[in-house]
Design an enzyme around this catalytic site. Structure first.
Site, PDB file in Angstrom:
ATOM      1  N   SER A   1       0.453 -60.053  87.463  1.00  0.00           N
ATOM      2  CA  SER A   1       1.518 -59.047  87.368  1.00  0.00           C
ATOM      3  C   SER A   1       2.653 -59.407  88.316  1.00  0.00           C
ATOM      4  O   SER A   1       2.425 -60.030  89.363  1.00  0.00           O
ATOM      5  CB  SER A   1       0.924 -57.688  87.763  1.00  0.00           C
TER       6      SER A   1
ATOM      7  N   TYR B   1      -4.040 -53.587  94.728  1.00  0.00           N
ATOM      8  CA  TYR B   1      -3.977 -54.075  93.342  1.00  0.00           C
ATOM      9  C   TYR B   1      -3.017 -55.272  93.272  1.00  0.00           C
ATOM     10  O   TYR B   1      -3.345 -56.321  92.698  1.00  0.00           O
ATOM     11  CB  TYR B   1      -3.503 -52.940  92.432  1.00  0.00           C
TER      12      TYR B   1
END
Ligand code: NAP
Length: 260
Positions: A144, A157
């Site tokens: 990401s 995360y």
């Protein structure tokens, strides 16, 4: 298209985290390429519905299993019991609780690391052994743009997504001579159910899961990293190369502070 993928990777692909959103889009994009599928996620009903529709549409074999990827031993037992070789692995699942670090507990932190780091790492190790023996294979890890710099409110995360991208780069180089293509897809916002729950509105550059799956699979074999979407490529260039780390973190915070 189907011939190309089955020649390069064999006839079976596994999608870990396949029940909805991007994982389901990967499953369909692979089915379209003629690969048989092994689908993993926790929600059996969703897997069942997806498998029935893809079987009818693409005339492929599909096996699906309810497994919690938080527990690598459960995953390993399942994968080791399969009587088919996995020629292509897409690791899509992630755990991304939204909270400031001070508000996140030890059990959540452990789960983030288990689902996003430990299981993909050990699963790649497990399936790549057979790929190395057969001299071909493909591995796609979902990363990401949050992993390009520190990302407040999703700090752990984001750090796990950086891990996946750096891991993919290293093993891309190591496994290429053994016939194995590795890539990390560093996506910006994707309109998945998970994203829709966490965000009011649409961030610039938001793509559909179908588009991200298609772009990511097309890039497999072309390099260690793909960034789907022009706006996201530009954002990655600015955030990673032009701006100071401090500025990049501040800009990221403007987006992540609205997540809930
Ligand atoms: N959405 C975005 O904006 C965005 C942006 C950049 C990168 N990404 C990356 O893209 C990937 C998919 O994102 P997403 O938004 O589609 O996520 P999601 O909506 O949370 O879905 C993830 C999939 O993984 C499965 N999963 C999650 N935890 C699992 C567990 N412990 N065991 C088994 N399966 C599990 C879920 O199925 P079950 O709940 O049925 O288990 C679901 O099928 C992630 O790797 C994420 O980091 C997403």
């Amino acid at each position: 298209m189907s011939n190309d993928f089955t020649l390069r990777y064999g006839s079976w692909a596994m999608v870990a985290g396949a029940s909805e959103g991007l994982g389901a889009a990967f499953a369909e994009a692979l089915a379209k390429r003629g690969l048989n599928l092994i689908l993993l996620a926790r929600r059996m009903e969703k897997l069942e519905d997806l498998a029935s529709s893809l079987k009818v549409k693409y005339n492929i074999e599909i096996r699906f299993f309810s497994v919690d990827l938080h527990d690598f031993n459960q995953t390993k037992t399942l994968v080791s019991s399969l009587d088919v070789s996995i020629g292509l692995l897409v690791y899509n699942a992630a755990y991304a609780p939204i909270a400031y670090f001070s508000d996140i507990n030890e059990s959540q932190l452990t789960q983030i690391v288990d689902v996003n780091v430990k299981t993909p790492l050990l699963l790649v190790k497990l399936v790549s052994e057979e790929m190395i023996r057969s001299g071909k294979g493909g591995i796609l890890l979902m990363s990401s743009l949050t992993g390009t710099q520190g990302s407040p409110k999703v700090a752990t995360y984001a750090a796990t997504k950086a891990f996946n991208a750096i891991l993919a780069e290293g093993i891309w180089k190591e496994l290429k001579p053994k016939g194995i293509d590795v890539i990390a897809s560093c996506a910006g916002a994707i309109m998945t159910p998970g994203y829709a729950n966490a965000q009011n509105g649409k961030a610039p550059g938001t793509l559909s899961p179908e588009k991200v799956a298609e772009i990511s699979l097309k890039a497999l074999g072309r390099g260690p990293i793909v960034i789907p979407g022009t706006i996201n490529k530009l954002a990655h260039f600015f955030m990673g190369r032009l701006l100071s780390r401090k500025t990049a973190i501040n800009i990221m915070e403007l987006n992540t502070k609205n997540l809930s």
